[in-house]
Design an enzyme around this catalytic site. Structure first.
Site, mmCIF file in Angstrom:
data_model
loop_
_atom_site.group_PDB
_atom_site.id
_atom_site.type_symbol
_atom_site.label_atom_id
_atom_site.label_comp_id
_atom_site.label_asym_id
_atom_site.label_seq_id
_atom_site.Cartn_x
_atom_site.Cartn_y
_atom_site.Cartn_z
ATOM 1 N N ARG A 354 0.804 -1.213 0.000
ATOM 2 C CA ARG A 354 0.000 0.000 0.000
ATOM 3 C C ARG A 354 0.842 1.270 0.000
ATOM 4 O O ARG A 354 0.374 2.339 -0.347
ATOM 5 C CB ARG A 354 -0.897 0.030 1.245
ATOM 6 N N ASP A 355 2.070 1.126 0.448
ATOM 7 C CA ASP A 355 2.931 2.288 0.635
ATOM 8 C C ASP A 355 3.610 2.667 -0.677
ATOM 9 O O ASP A 355 4.318 1.872 -1.271
ATOM 10 C CB ASP A 355 3.985 1.937 1.694
ATOM 11 N N MET A 356 3.364 3.881 -1.115
ATOM 12 C CA MET A 356 3.907 4.314 -2.401
ATOM 13 C C MET A 356 5.178 5.151 -2.259
ATOM 14 O O MET A 356 5.691 5.681 -3.237
ATOM 15 C CB MET A 356 2.847 5.154 -3.142
#
Lengths: 443, 241
Positions: A354-356
């Site tokens: 989820r972490d961009m």
């Protein structure tokens, strides 16, 4: 008797599940509940035992290379395809492929182990051989810190009985090799795969990314690893094995796959040089030359979505999977952008991570000369913002993948195309593309 | 000949404290400095390096526990200089690991204590819960702040610091207080990365405005938010944890 019972139960569940259109892991679940020792017994009966492949990146393609090289040597290989790398998936596959007496028709198992689920697996089955590829920084939102992931991989190494292959150029993996060598109670033998000094700067490690720099300190020439990648070309590489250089063509795409080919070569050497486990007739010749292995390697095709090439509108379309800064950077370095229309699709579903944040660690300036035609995915605007910071012009942004693909196709009709995409974006795009052109079944 | 006025950005420990795209903050700040009519000069300060003479903005990121040990020692040695800069009003942005070390102490989950430099009145303990996900804050001064948090450090504020914002979506400093980050004077500490500044130009403008006013006496912003930034903010806000 127990094997017979579990095998028949599993096969029955599988039949019933199939009739009801159910999931493939269900027979695994049922057999595991009824007979927790089933997997261990079935796998440990194999003449060459179990080979585990783990690490954060490149497991699927590397497993495929090992499987196909072993098959080329005449071994029958049991493996977990399509990344169903959880134990239940493995049990389900074993149930499906074994006879009703619970015998697996295979000589060796080569299993891709997800670093998070590997613990569950090694509690039941001790790998005879293990290959540890790398600890890269993607999916940290799932596993916490890099050091935590390294500890999980250490435990796989600790469970390994006979041979461990480690990446000499990945600091944390190399340390696992050192600790394993220093183990006091029956340590497995440890081999390394690595790079020549000249190639180190082509494969910056995560530590180098922390510095935000690409230069790698000059160091003294080091002794060769078991297999050392010493030269890279376009679908070509030179591997040094036992002091001898082997130049070969490769069907694999991307620099990382070429480096992982060194890992696969070292692992297959270890397996084919090992004797058949006690109690098995040595019916196979294990005499395999390095030449044979390199020839088998040359035939391996990329696993789905890992540098896969399709034909669309009569022109090539490359799909390049990107999951982390190192991988994206290598992807950009592996393929010449000149004259190629580029699309980037970034999703942030659970399977993508989820972490961009990691997009900020990739340098996109190599795309600035000609720009990016289309940006897509749930985090399309994050990607567009990132490109803006490197002064890369963006043609269009469509969060919706099918819209994006349509727009991309229309604006790039007479050009070869390339799509950099995260995992779930890849799956969705393949599905769309399957309606437009021929897309191979998932490996 | 009129030269573009310069602003010097000291980037603290980019080698050890740059794990979640923190480099993006430096890149974005430099770009915003340019957009506001100044020439950015970024100087990396790694362990052992001297601090540059005329610092306008200090920025720092987060690392792993192992990197944090290394920089804690180095930071302790330059604590006086940094405290003096902070007392003098130098704007600073510290994310995650350096946010913790700019507080009084960080007690890791194994019980080891790292002493911080006390620029921010906060204390951190290694928590059992990992706080991860897209996060949205409400701040009176900066409006809505949008980022991504990923930390197990559980931070509490003393009376000498006020929060950066109220948590609208996400965890923040700890699972209890409903606030995120800390401010003392012109120093901001926060767990938001993702990266923070590209999607929050209001924060960049605060740092630039304070820096320009200190060095040149005044600041008149010439750049507003662009459309890509606004759309990236909207899309990040809609994403689940």
């Amino acid at each position: 008797m127990r094997d017979f019972f579990s095998a028949v139960t599993g096969k029955t569940v599988r039949q019933v599940a199939r009739l009801r259109g159910g999931g493939s892991a269900l027979p695994g679940l049922v057999v595991e509940r009824l007979d927790p020792g089933f997997l261990a017994r079935v796998l440990q009966r194999l003449p060459y035992g179990v080979v585990a492949v783990s690490g954060t990146n490149g497991k699927t393609t590397t497993t495929k290379m090992i499987v196909e090289m072993l098959e080329a040597r005449g071994l029958r290989v049991f493996t977990n395809r399509t990344g169903s790398n959880f134990s239940r998936g493995v049990i389900a596959a074993a149930v499906q492929e074994c006879s009703i007496t619970g015998k697996l028709d295979a000589d060796v198992a080569v299993l891709e182990l997800d670093e998070a689920h590997a613990m569950y697996f090694i509690e039941r089955v001790k790998p005879r051989f293990t290959l540890l590829l790398n600890v890269l920084r993607d999916q940290l939102d799932r596993f916490g810190e890099i050091d935590t992931t390294a500890k999980l991989l250490q435990r796989i190494a600790d469970a390994t009985t006979e041979g461990l292959v480690v990446n000499r150029e990945d600091r944390l993996i190399a340390e696992i090799g050192e600790r394993t060598r220093a183990r006091t109670v029956s340590p497995p033998s440890v081999r390394e795969f690595g790079l020549s000094n000249a190639l180190l700067s082509t494969f910056p490690s995560d530590d180098d990314f922390h510095a935000g720099a690409t230069e790698v300190a000059d160091s003294e020439e080091r002794p060769d690893a078991d297999v050392t990648l010493i030269e890279l070309g376009d679908h070509e590489a030179v591997f040094r094995i036992d002091g001898q250089d082997f130049r070969t063509e490769l069907k694999l795409e991307g620099l990382y796959n070429t480096f992982n080919a060194a890992a696969a070569l070292s692992t297959v050497r270890m397996v084919t040089q090992a004797p058949v486990l006690p109690g098995h007739p040595s019916k196979y010749s294990t005499e395999t030359t390095n030449e044979d292995l390199v020839q088998a390697l040359a035939q391996v095709r990329p696993a789905f979505g890992r540098g896969e090439q399709l034909i669309l509108d009569g022109l090539p379309l490359d799909l390049v999977l990107v999951k982390n800064p190192a991988g994206f950077r290598l992807g950009l370095a592996s393929f010449d952008p000149t004259g190629v229309a580029v699309m980037i699709a970034i999703n942030d579903q659970y399977a993508d991570g989820r972490d961009m944040s990691w997009l900020w660690d990739v340098d996109f300036t190599s795309l600035a000369a000609q720009g990016v035609s289309t940006v897509s995915g749930t985090r399309a605007w994050d990607m567009a913002l990132r490109l803006e910071h490197d002064d890369v012009e963006v043609g269009a942004v469509h969060e919706n993948l099918s819209e994006a693909l349509r727009a991309f196709r229309e604006t790039s009709l007479n050009q070869p195309r390339r799509i950099y995409c995260t995992y779930t974006a890849m799956l969705a795009l393949r599905k769309e593309l399957a309606e437009l052109t021929e897309v191979e079944n998932v490996w | 000949m009129s030269e573009t006025p310069e602003l010097l950005i000291a980037s603290l420990y980019p080698r050890d404290m740059n794990i979640y795209g923190d480099r993006g903050n430096v890149l974005s700040l430099a770009r915003r400095v340019r957009a506001q009519g100044f020439a950015p000069r970024v100087v990396d300060v790694n362990p052992g390096d001297p601090l540059p003479d005329e610092i306008d903005i200090v920025i720092g990121g987060g690392g792993q526990d192992s990197g944090q040990n290394r920089v804690a020692k180095d930071l302790a040695q330059r604590a006086d200089s940094i405290r003096a800069l902070a007392a003098d009003g130098t704007p600073m942005l510290m994310v995650c690991g350096l946010y913790q070390l700019f507080g009084h102490r960080f007690v890791t989950h194994t019980g080891d204590e790292l002493v911080g430099i006390g620029v921010l009145d906060v204390e951190t303990r290694g928590g059992a819960e990992r706080m991860i996900g897209n996060i949205v804050l409400d701040s009176e001064e900066f409006g809505e702040i949008i980022g991504y948090e990923n930390h197990s450090g559980d931070t509490t504020l003393g009376s000498g610091s006020r929060p950066l914002g109220k948590v609208k979506q996400g965890a923040g400093n700890n699972p209890r207080d409903g606030v995120e980050g800390a401010r003392s004077g012109n120093v901001i500490g926060t767990y938001l990365h993702g990266s923070l500044l590209p999607k929050n130009p209001a924060l960049s403008d605060f740092l630039i405005g304070e820096a320009a006013t200190r060095r040149y006496g005044s600041f008149t912003p010439i750049a507003g938010a662009n459309e890509t930034v606004l759309l990236a903010r909207e899309s990040a806000k809609r994403r689940p944890r």
